[in-house]
Design an enzyme around this catalytic site. Sequence first.
Site, PDB file in Angstrom:
ATOM      1  N   ASP A 345       0.822  -1.210   0.000  1.00 30.55           N
ATOM      2  CA  ASP A 345       0.000   0.000   0.000  1.00 30.55           C
ATOM      3  C   ASP A 345       0.852   1.254   0.000  1.00 30.55           C
ATOM      4  O   ASP A 345       0.565   2.218  -0.691  1.00 30.55           O
ATOM      5  CB  ASP A 345      -0.952   0.009   1.201  1.00 30.55           C
ATOM      6  CG  ASP A 345      -0.238  -0.154   2.538  1.00 30.55           C
ATOM      7  OD1 ASP A 345       0.914  -0.637   2.555  1.00 30.55           O
ATOM      8  OD2 ASP A 345      -0.822   0.195   3.576  1.00 30.55           O
ATOM      9  N   ARG A 349       5.186   4.297   6.246  1.00 39.01           N
ATOM     10  CA  ARG A 349       4.744   4.181   7.631  1.00 39.01           C
ATOM     11  C   ARG A 349       4.819   2.725   8.103  1.00 39.01           C
ATOM     12  O   ARG A 349       5.233   1.836   7.340  1.00 39.01           O
ATOM     13  CB  ARG A 349       3.328   4.733   7.776  1.00 39.01           C
ATOM     14  CG  ARG A 349       2.281   3.906   7.079  1.00 39.01           C
ATOM     15  CD  ARG A 349       0.895   4.508   7.281  1.00 39.01           C
ATOM     16  NE  ARG A 349      -0.118   3.764   6.586  1.00 39.01           N
ATOM     17  CZ  ARG A 349      -1.105   4.320   5.892  1.00 39.01           C
ATOM     18  NH1 ARG A 349      -1.188   5.628   5.781  1.00 39.01           N
ATOM     19  NH2 ARG A 349      -2.009   3.559   5.310  1.00 39.01           N
ATOM     20  N   ASP A 350       4.390   2.495   9.326  1.00 37.45           N
ATOM     21  CA  ASP A 350       4.458   1.128   9.847  1.00 37.45           C
ATOM     22  C   ASP A 350       3.313   0.300   9.271  1.00 37.45           C
ATOM     23  O   ASP A 350       2.406  -0.117   9.968  1.00 37.45           O
ATOM     24  CB  ASP A 350       4.415   1.132  11.387  1.00 37.45           C
ATOM     25  CG  ASP A 350       3.158   1.799  11.922  1.00 37.45           C
ATOM     26  OD1 ASP A 350       2.355   2.310  11.114  1.00 37.45           O
ATOM     27  OD2 ASP A 350       2.953   1.787  13.145  1.00 37.45           O
ATOM     28  N   GLU A 351       3.391   0.099   7.968  1.00 35.46           N
ATOM     29  CA  GLU A 351       2.360  -0.678   7.285  1.00 35.46           C
ATOM     30  C   GLU A 351       3.044  -1.458   6.160  1.00 35.46           C
ATOM     31  O   GLU A 351       3.423  -2.584   6.371  1.00 35.46           O
ATOM     32  CB  GLU A 351       1.246   0.236   6.776  1.00 35.46           C
ATOM     33  CG  GLU A 351       0.052  -0.564   6.311  1.00 35.46           C
ATOM     34  CD  GLU A 351      -1.282   0.065   6.635  1.00 35.46           C
ATOM     35  OE1 GLU A 351      -1.334   1.165   7.186  1.00 35.46           O
ATOM     36  OE2 GLU A 351      -2.307  -0.567   6.317  1.00 35.46           O
ATOM     37  N   ASP A 358      -5.628  -2.798  -3.015  1.00 33.92           N
ATOM     38  CA  ASP A 358      -4.783  -1.827  -3.705  1.00 33.92           C
ATOM     39  C   ASP A 358      -4.176  -2.458  -4.962  1.00 33.92           C
ATOM     40  O   ASP A 358      -4.148  -1.856  -6.042  1.00 33.92           O
ATOM     41  CB  ASP A 358      -3.660  -1.337  -2.783  1.00 33.92           C
ATOM     42  CG  ASP A 358      -4.177  -0.819  -1.443  1.00 33.92           C
ATOM     43  OD1 ASP A 358      -5.127  -1.406  -0.907  1.00 33.92           O
ATOM     44  OD2 ASP A 358      -3.609   0.152  -0.919  1.00 33.92           O
ATOM     45  N   TRP A 412     -11.177  -6.586  -2.179  1.00 38.21           N
ATOM     46  CA  TRP A 412      -9.835  -6.839  -1.667  1.00 38.21           C
ATOM     47  C   TRP A 412      -9.435  -8.274  -2.043  1.00 38.21           C
ATOM     48  O   TRP A 412      -8.652  -8.481  -2.959  1.00 38.21           O
ATOM     49  CB  TRP A 412      -9.784  -6.582  -0.145  1.00 38.21           C
ATOM     50  CG  TRP A 412      -9.274  -5.204   0.145  1.00 38.21           C
ATOM     51  CD1 TRP A 412      -8.048  -4.883   0.652  1.00 38.21           C
ATOM     52  CD2 TRP A 412      -9.944  -3.955  -0.084  1.00 38.21           C
ATOM     53  NE1 TRP A 412      -7.924  -3.511   0.742  1.00 38.21           N
ATOM     54  CE2 TRP A 412      -9.061  -2.922   0.293  1.00 38.21           C
ATOM     55  CE3 TRP A 412     -11.189  -3.586  -0.594  1.00 38.21           C
ATOM     56  CZ2 TRP A 412      -9.399  -1.571   0.203  1.00 38.21           C
ATOM     57  CZ3 TRP A 412     -11.526  -2.241  -0.684  1.00 38.21           C
ATOM     58  CH2 TRP A 412     -10.639  -1.260  -0.296  1.00 38.21           C
ATOM     59  N   GLU A 627      -2.351   8.920  -0.832  1.00 41.67           N
ATOM     60  CA  GLU A 627      -3.348   7.959  -0.345  1.00 41.67           C
ATOM     61  C   GLU A 627      -4.751   8.565  -0.350  1.00 41.67           C
ATOM     62  O   GLU A 627      -5.725   7.895  -0.652  1.00 41.67           O
ATOM     63  CB  GLU A 627      -2.980   7.564   1.091  1.00 41.67           C
ATOM     64  CG  GLU A 627      -3.979   6.659   1.768  1.00 41.67           C
ATOM     65  CD  GLU A 627      -3.503   6.192   3.129  1.00 41.67           C
ATOM     66  OE1 GLU A 627      -2.717   6.923   3.771  1.00 41.67           O
ATOM     67  OE2 GLU A 627      -3.910   5.094   3.552  1.00 41.67           O
ATOM     68  N   HIS A 648       0.983   6.220  -2.194  1.00 44.58           N
ATOM     69  CA  HIS A 648       0.030   5.115  -2.199  1.00 44.58           C
ATOM     70  C   HIS A 648      -0.453   5.005  -3.641  1.00 44.58           C
ATOM     71  O   HIS A 648      -1.093   5.924  -4.137  1.00 44.58           O
ATOM     72  CB  HIS A 648      -1.151   5.542  -1.342  1.00 44.58           C
ATOM     73  CG  HIS A 648      -1.495   4.646  -0.224  1.00 44.58           C
ATOM     74  ND1 HIS A 648      -0.744   4.576   0.914  1.00 44.58           N
ATOM     75  CD2 HIS A 648      -2.545   3.801  -0.033  1.00 44.58           C
ATOM     76  CE1 HIS A 648      -1.333   3.731   1.756  1.00 44.58           C
ATOM     77  NE2 HIS A 648      -2.424   3.230   1.200  1.00 44.58           N
TER      78      HIS A 648
HETATM   79  C1  BGC Z   1      -4.066   0.705   3.725  1.00 43.63           C
HETATM   80  C2  BGC Z   1      -4.860   0.628   2.463  1.00 43.63           C
HETATM   81  C3  BGC Z   1      -5.669  -0.615   2.552  1.00 43.63           C
HETATM   82  C4  BGC Z   1      -6.631  -0.354   3.656  1.00 43.63           C
HETATM   83  C5  BGC Z   1      -7.711  -1.326   3.843  1.00 43.63           C
HETATM   84  C6  BGC Z   1      -5.026   0.908   4.843  1.00 43.63           C
HETATM   85  O1  BGC Z   1      -4.427   1.038   6.059  1.00 43.63           O
HETATM   86  O2  BGC Z   1      -3.092   1.668   3.690  1.00 43.63           O
HETATM   87  O3  BGC Z   1      -4.249   0.978   1.326  1.00 43.63           O
HETATM   88  O4  BGC Z   1      -6.224  -1.102   1.409  1.00 43.63           O
HETATM   89  O5  BGC Z   1      -5.985  -0.092   4.873  1.00 43.63           O
HETATM   90  O6  BGC Z   1      -8.808  -0.635   4.057  1.00 43.63           O
END
Ligand code: BGC
Length: 752
Positions: A345, A349-351, A358, A412, A627, A648
């Site tokens: 995504d 960040r911490d992701e 996506d 998704w 994003e 994003h």
């Molecule tokens: C992400 C998105 C992802 C979503 C799900 C977010 O935190 O960054 O890109 O698809 O969560 O809703």
Amino acid sequence: MPSHSSSPKWISSTICGDEKQFVPAPFFRREFWLDRLPSQAALRITALGLYHAKINDHVVGDRALAPGWTDYRVRVPLQSYDVSSLLKPGKNVIGVILGDGWYCGRVGWFDRQRYGEKPELLARLEMEFPDATRVQIATDGSWKTTSGPILENDLLMGEIHDARKELTGWTTPGYDDSAWTPAQEGPDRDVILDTIDYPGVRRTAEIIPTPLDGGRYDMGQNFSGRIRIQVTAPRDTALTFRFAETLDPDGSLYTENLRSARATDTYICKGGGEETWEPLFTFHGFRYVEVDGLPADARLNITGLVLQSDTPPTGEFSCSHPLLNQLQHNITWGQRSNFLEAPTDCPQRDERLGWTGDAQVFIRTAAFNMNVRRFFHKWVQDIRDAQRASGGVPEIIPCPRPWDNEDGGPAWSDATIICPWTVYLCYGDTQILSDHYDSMRRYLEFIGREATIGLIRAHPDSKVYRGFGDWLALDGSGKLEGATPKDLIGTAFYAYDACLMAKIAAVLGKPDEARAYTELHAGIVKAFQRRFVTQDGLIDSGTQTAYTLALHFDLIPENVRAAAARALVQDIRQRDYHIATGFVGTPYILDVLTRAGYLDIAYRLLEQETFPSWLFPVKNGATTIWERWDGWTPERGFQDKGMNSFNHYAYGAVGDWMYRHLAGLELDEDAPGYRHIIFQPKPGGSITWASARLETAQGMAGISWKISGGTLEVELTIPENARGTFVPPAGFPQPSFPAFGPGTHVLRLQSE
Ligand code: BGC
């Protein structure tokens, strides 16, 4: 000569952190003697974690962050390098450093150790001599280990390198390793060692930044990667590098949107001359760097190193509108930044997770900009590895523990079917369909069994997860998930899945199954219409995304399609030609308008400069896709720091419309992989010329057109093994010979 050894063992150091505690990176080495040179030598190597391997002081291969990211409980990529040129008669040494990586470092917002406690190494040097004898050096308890200068390493947090602790000469033969301890042999592991050569992460560009005030540097581009430094400073100087995508209005780094990702590297100088350093086991998503701790008389050079999975560029798009060209640039850089082992995504960040939604919305655009075929082969395999026994697929892939959702929800987890289908369309690749057919079938059965009531998916009473709605739509609902009902989105995608499965079954020569999916599809369409569409073709919720999905997936009865399209256009007009779709509706809205005869409205949305729009971030200096439509506005400043990435790619899903419709380079589903190219340019808005080129599986395809005073000039390029059909824009006559073979063709049309 070393003796023939048995299979390699997983080896590790005894040092082990915990869920919070970082520990130094372990170093491993093994010396061996060769009294002659092998005719062939291959290093086969992998790690739970990340490896950086050297033989006789030469780095092996050019991958970064190897072996990559998979679900290590199921599969670990095993890489093979030809290392014959690195060996020499006499003493030789293999040295390997292990990083935590995704295996035991931080992933997402979780603590460390998602998959295991500490990194482990598995390697075997396989040599063959001219007399056909074979000799191997494999990891086992005879390897020695210690820790060195890398005090901490983490993909999200950064790396700390204390150069004073460097183990000078540790990968040259003869180094004194008497203080090192034997490596620990671990148990065999029941994982697949996958030898498929998936695209590795590589350094694909270097950027020289512009120095700003206050120890800050501007790379001029938001990207994923890291820095290399050259520094001359006294011993003990500790330099700290912080990274950010953007600056606060006062010029300081804006890091709040990184959440718990520390994104900080530290280098402690050993002194005595120029030192060069690049961290090995981290990357950041950034445009700005700030250095702290540099003494006044020190010298520092910083270079930005772009990291991305090896997905060679294939497409180029440009047109007469400079802001749209910048949009295309931003889309491409969003892709470069986020196609790193998984389609993530965001990179900062911490992701940084492989969110399926996506990936699904962006894959078609991605396949224009770069060759993503092998990248998606790997990721679709990751989907399969994560698929639950029930057939359900979670929303992030690879799926790190403790994430355990059975169903990632509409739009998704449907990536399970949409992504292989798109790879097939764009590359003519039936392999991905046959390899994963069973998984797709099981997924669709799961949806039908667990996620629907009647044929309505994500019904409020359904037991399973209902997904993210039309994520981040600015449609007035005030909710992150937007106003489009989840059951509408769910059912629309259920229909789409069934429709794709019918096509896939047909491609794979399974007519009975194709027929069954076609019937299922017809049933879902009816259920959709009964529940969501009035006799007049209207949809209750009335959102742009509701109409977009219903029209794009052919869920509206033919006789009222025009009414539905009018309702969509009315909403757009009411919003003064602004887009109100989230992740789910955005990829299709311009297609729907184009198909319904509202090309002018499509262009108004595309060329809109006030927010929400694609060009609003561009006007505000974006170098990647944001994003959120309103990630930053002059009135409000930054959006919620809890979720505000500036890199994003999802909204970049408009990119394929620019290639397919604006420029007019489209494939034919019946001759996938661009064996038959449909050239159908659609001039509109303020655009006076456009050009698109695409390196297809057949070779280079291209179109460029220019319109002035009622004359349209078009140049078509058709590769060997392909044919093309030209369809003129509205208002221009059909040329007498619209079908073309390989070569370059120039057309000149006069408007009627
Ligand atoms: C992400 C998105 C992802 C979503 C799900 C977010 O935190 O960054 O890109 O698809 O969560 O809703």
